[in-house]
Design a protein around this motif. Structure first.
Motif, PDB file in Angstrom:
ATOM      1  N   GLU A 191       8.916  -0.443 -16.828  1.00 32.37           N
ATOM      2  CA  GLU A 191       8.744  -0.931 -18.072  1.00 32.37           C
ATOM      3  C   GLU A 191       7.466  -1.663 -18.207  1.00 32.37           C
ATOM      4  N   LYS A 192       7.052  -1.486 -19.316  1.00 30.37           N
ATOM      5  CA  LYS A 192       5.605  -2.321 -19.689  1.00 30.37           C
ATOM      6  C   LYS A 192       6.146  -3.718 -20.260  1.00 30.37           C
ATOM      7  N   LEU A 193       5.464  -4.781 -19.702  1.00 28.83           N
ATOM      8  CA  LEU A 193       5.861  -5.966 -20.083  1.00 28.83           C
ATOM      9  C   LEU A 193       4.794  -6.563 -20.828  1.00 28.83           C
ATOM     10  N   LEU A 194       5.191  -7.404 -21.871  1.00 27.55           N
ATOM     11  CA  LEU A 194       4.138  -8.264 -22.790  1.00 27.55           C
ATOM     12  C   LEU A 194       3.983  -9.585 -22.316  1.00 27.55           C
ATOM     13  N   GLY A 195       2.936 -10.185 -22.706  1.00 26.91           N
ATOM     14  CA  GLY A 195       2.833 -11.557 -22.303  1.00 26.91           C
ATOM     15  C   GLY A 195       1.268 -12.212 -21.736  1.00 26.91           C
ATOM     16  N   GLN A 196       1.225 -13.300 -21.192  1.00 26.69           N
ATOM     17  CA  GLN A 196       0.012 -13.524 -20.544  1.00 26.69           C
ATOM     18  C   GLN A 196       0.188 -13.481 -19.163  1.00 26.69           C
ATOM     19  N   GLU A 197      -0.859 -13.161 -18.412  1.00 28.90           N
ATOM     20  CA  GLU A 197      -0.682 -13.001 -17.192  1.00 28.90           C
ATOM     21  C   GLU A 197      -1.247 -14.268 -16.144  1.00 28.90           C
ATOM     22  N   LEU A 198      -0.652 -14.500 -15.398  1.00 33.31           N
ATOM     23  CA  LEU A 198      -0.752 -15.892 -14.342  1.00 33.31           C
ATOM     24  C   LEU A 198      -0.853 -15.569 -12.864  1.00 33.31           C
ATOM     25  N   SER A 199      -1.716 -16.031 -12.395  1.00 33.06           N
ATOM     26  CA  SER A 199      -1.985 -15.765 -10.886  1.00 33.06           C
ATOM     27  C   SER A 199      -1.374 -16.969 -10.122  1.00 33.06           C
ATOM     28  N   VAL A 200      -0.423 -16.937  -9.235  1.00 33.87           N
ATOM     29  CA  VAL A 200       0.162 -17.743  -8.625  1.00 33.87           C
ATOM     30  C   VAL A 200       0.183 -17.579  -7.067  1.00 33.87           C
ATOM     31  N   LEU A 201      -0.776 -18.399  -6.507  1.00 29.56           N
ATOM     32  CA  LEU A 201      -1.030 -17.890  -5.141  1.00 29.56           C
ATOM     33  C   LEU A 201      -0.309 -19.420  -4.238  1.00 29.56           C
ATOM     34  N   LEU A 262      12.534 -11.823   3.559  1.00 32.98           N
ATOM     35  CA  LEU A 262      11.523 -11.232   4.620  1.00 32.98           C
ATOM     36  C   LEU A 262      12.247 -12.080   5.968  1.00 32.98           C
ATOM     37  N   ARG A 263      12.396 -13.203   6.000  1.00 32.38           N
ATOM     38  CA  ARG A 263      12.797 -13.854   7.195  1.00 32.38           C
ATOM     39  C   ARG A 263      14.143 -13.316   7.723  1.00 32.38           C
ATOM     40  N   ARG A 264      14.959 -13.030   6.831  1.00 29.07           N
ATOM     41  CA  ARG A 264      16.216 -12.556   7.105  1.00 29.07           C
ATOM     42  C   ARG A 264      16.268 -11.146   8.144  1.00 29.07           C
ATOM     43  N   ASP A 265      14.972 -10.560   7.796  1.00 27.98           N
ATOM     44  CA  ASP A 265      14.437  -9.370   8.385  1.00 27.98           C
ATOM     45  C   ASP A 265      13.700  -9.722   9.603  1.00 27.98           C
ATOM     46  N   ASP A 266      13.736 -11.031  10.150  1.00 31.36           N
ATOM     47  CA  ASP A 266      12.881 -11.446  11.147  1.00 31.36           C
ATOM     48  C   ASP A 266      11.300 -11.111  11.064  1.00 31.36           C
ATOM     49  N   VAL A 267      10.800 -11.105   9.710  1.00 31.34           N
ATOM     50  CA  VAL A 267       9.597 -11.086   9.433  1.00 31.34           C
ATOM     51  C   VAL A 267       9.133 -12.548   8.866  1.00 31.34           C
ATOM     52  N   VAL A 268       7.951 -13.009   9.763  1.00 34.54           N
ATOM     53  CA  VAL A 268       7.707 -14.021   9.381  1.00 34.54           C
ATOM     54  C   VAL A 268       6.418 -14.116   8.453  1.00 34.54           C
ATOM     55  N   PHE A 269       6.520 -14.680   7.551  1.00 36.01           N
ATOM     56  CA  PHE A 269       5.187 -14.502   6.594  1.00 36.01           C
ATOM     57  C   PHE A 269       4.075 -15.793   6.682  1.00 36.01           C
ATOM     58  N   GLN A 270       2.885 -15.463   7.272  1.00 33.69           N
ATOM     59  CA  GLN A 270       2.201 -16.645   7.440  1.00 33.69           C
ATOM     60  C   GLN A 270       0.739 -16.198   6.484  1.00 33.69           C
ATOM     61  N   GLY A 271       0.173 -16.852   5.906  1.00 31.85           N
ATOM     62  CA  GLY A 271      -1.041 -16.544   4.903  1.00 31.85           C
ATOM     63  C   GLY A 271      -0.934 -17.026   3.663  1.00 31.85           C
ATOM     64  N   VAL A 272      -1.430 -16.222   2.684  1.00 33.20           N
ATOM     65  CA  VAL A 272      -1.387 -16.402   1.135  1.00 33.20           C
ATOM     66  C   VAL A 272      -0.396 -15.458   0.542  1.00 33.20           C
ATOM     67  N   LEU A 273       0.446 -15.792  -0.094  1.00 27.58           N
ATOM     68  CA  LEU A 273       1.421 -14.710  -0.953  1.00 27.58           C
ATOM     69  C   LEU A 273       0.907 -15.288  -2.143  1.00 27.58           C
ATOM     70  N   TYR A 274       0.593 -14.200  -2.943  1.00 29.59           N
ATOM     71  CA  TYR A 274       0.050 -14.400  -4.249  1.00 29.59           C
ATOM     72  C   TYR A 274       0.692 -13.414  -5.203  1.00 29.59           C
ATOM     73  N   ALA A 275       1.460 -14.116  -6.033  1.00 21.13           N
ATOM     74  CA  ALA A 275       2.338 -13.480  -7.055  1.00 21.13           C
ATOM     75  C   ALA A 275       1.441 -13.115  -8.456  1.00 21.13           C
ATOM     76  N   GLY A 276       1.413 -12.084  -8.879  1.00 21.46           N
ATOM     77  CA  GLY A 276       0.778 -11.463 -10.139  1.00 21.46           C
ATOM     78  C   GLY A 276       2.059 -11.802 -11.172  1.00 21.46           C
ATOM     79  N   MET A 277       2.002 -12.622 -12.081  1.00 18.89           N
ATOM     80  CA  MET A 277       3.048 -12.866 -13.080  1.00 18.89           C
ATOM     81  C   MET A 277       2.894 -12.447 -14.370  1.00 18.89           C
ATOM     82  N   MET A 278       3.771 -12.056 -15.069  1.00 14.26           N
ATOM     83  CA  MET A 278       3.448 -11.901 -16.708  1.00 14.26           C
ATOM     84  C   MET A 278       4.445 -12.907 -17.264  1.00 14.26           C
TER      85      MET A 278
END
Ligand code: AMP
Ligand code: GLY
Length: 428
Positions: A191-201, A262-278
């Protein structure tokens, strides 16, 4: 500590510029780097785009012979292909997530499933690997839709479609014409969302999450957000769109559940997680995840970061982010991208760039290079996005004015930039 930064964009130049300010930074290498990185470190002939045994051997050999103890992987393609996994070894830090974690960016259909399972707010979506099924689905709808190639497509795999006819055309380009190759084997239709975009790193060390100051990116080529999408025409930070309360909500509803899933599946996230938000009227929704520093948001963030980036990266790799000391210059940074005429379509390369020295003399200004090449004492254009001109100001208005003034001093044939970075939150 000697450091190798992989990648060739403005992001890598900005990360190198900041790392160089660390007391512990030794020699700085860029593979392959650009015309700007050559002036703060040494460019080497390693291009991380395609990960294979030859590349891994080449990097291993280089690191051994140059006592490189930290490898920073800038772009998404090598992360998705598992370069971080393959470079890992005792005595070496690798900044960037392993393949199983980078899948959040490289496989949008899978990321949607994970978000659904973890109740992360995102656009309603369906994934299709069968062309006819995708067509039938689109024909059953009457609204706007967003069609995405599920795999990595250099930021060009997303089409925002205002009618089913446009969506059908987008699916045809991705699945039949195979515009993005295997990255388009599966499409996500949402679905197309409307709003302002925000980058959360956020920095993530496997357990701890450290959210960076919010930024806003400008993806469209033309002023007023008109025209086709690009890799990014500018960004600024901080943004008044996001206060502490909203940031806490995004951390609680998005970042924490994803890292936990991710961790429940034994995946360890190390680094930058960037959520592109609307930011929709119904609350914040995830548009996509990136698993690396954003470009050009990072350029604006590095200008404002107070603290030692090398220590921060080491702490991320060691799972010690809770001990890290990090704060921000309260001023605003505006980053303006100077691009080659024709971009994001076809453009010329090899144009001499004038005025870089004058721009460098301006107070509170840094020019990070993206698509440039050093050539016999000259700097030439070598890509679509050429320079990232960053300026600090007491507020966004001042930062934008200074960045634009710095752009005025720089010239290359056909070059253009958006004068309105930040307009969405500025008073007329
Ligand atoms: P992405 O690479 O997924 O962030 O998409 C690129 C751009 O497409 C985003 O920055 C948005 O401008 C736009 N976009 C992506 N998904 C949606 C959506 N569901 N609704 C509206 N716009 C979107
Ligand atoms: N600024 C958007 C990206 O890095 O993908």
């Amino acid at each position: 500590m000697n450091i190798l930064i992989l990648g060739s964009g403005g992001r890598e130049h900005a990360l190198g510029w900041k790392l160089k300010q660390s007391k512990r930074c030794g020699k700085l290498f860029f593979g392959p780097g650009n015309g700007g990185t050559a002036s703060i470190g040494e460019n080497i002939a390693i291009d991380p785009e395609t990960v294979n045994t030859k590349l891994v051997d080449q990097i291993d050999y280089f690191c051994r012979h140059n006592q490189v103890e930290m490898v920073v992987i800038g772009p998404e393609d090598p992360l998705a292909q598992g370069l971080a996994d393959r470079l890992a070894q005792p005595g070496r830090y690798v900044f960037g997530p392993v393949k199983a974690a980078a899948r959040l960016e490289g496989d949008k259909a899978w990321a949607k499933q994970l978000m659904r399972a973890a109740s992360v707010p995102t656009a309603e979506a369906r994934a299709f690997s069968d062309y006819d099924a995708a067509v039938t689905y689109i024909e059953s709808r009457e609204t706007s839709m967003v069609v995405k190639a599920s795999g990595l497509a250099k930021g060009k795999g997303v089409s925002v479609c205002d009618s089913p006819a446009e969506a059908l055309e987008a699916v045809k380009r991705i699945m039949k014409d195979r515009e993005f190759g295997a990255a388009g084997d599966t499409v996500v239709i949402e679905e197309k969302l409307l709003g302002q975009e925000l980058s959360v790193l956020a920095l993530v060390d496997g357990r701890n999450i450290f959210v960076l100051d919010p930024a806003q990116d400008h993806k469209q080529v033309g002023e007023g957000d008109k025209g086709p999408n690009t890799g990014g025409m500018g960004a600024y930070s901080p943004t008044p769109l996001c206060d502490d309360e909203l940031m806490t909500t995004i951390q609680r509803e998005v970042l924490v559940p994803v890292v936990d899933a991710l961790r429940r599946d034994d995946v360890v996230f190390q680094g930058v997680l960037y959520a592109g938000m609307m930011l929709t009227t119904g609350g914040p929704r995830v548009l996509e995840f990136n698993t690396r520093f954003g470009d050009p948001e990072t350029q604006a963030l590095m200008m404002r970061l107070r603290g030692d980036l090398l220590e921060i990266m080491i702490a991320t790799c060691e799972g010690r982010l809770d001990e890290v000391d990090l704060s921000w210059d309260p001023r605003c940074c505006c980053c303006v991208v100077m691009a080659s005429g024709g971009y994001p379509g076809a453009y010329a390369k090899g144009k001499p760039i004038a005025g870089l020295d004058e721009a460098a003399k301006l107070a509170d200004v840094q020019v990070f290079h993206a698509g440039t090449k050093a050539d016999k004492g000259q700097v030439l254009t070598a890509g679509g996005r050429v320079l990232n001109v960053c300026a600090l100001g007491k507020d966004l208005q001042e930062a934008q004015r200074k960045a634009n003034a710095a752009c005025e001093t720089i010239h290359f044939e056909g070059g253009f930039y958006r004068h309105d970075i930040g307009f969405r939150v500025m008073k007329a």
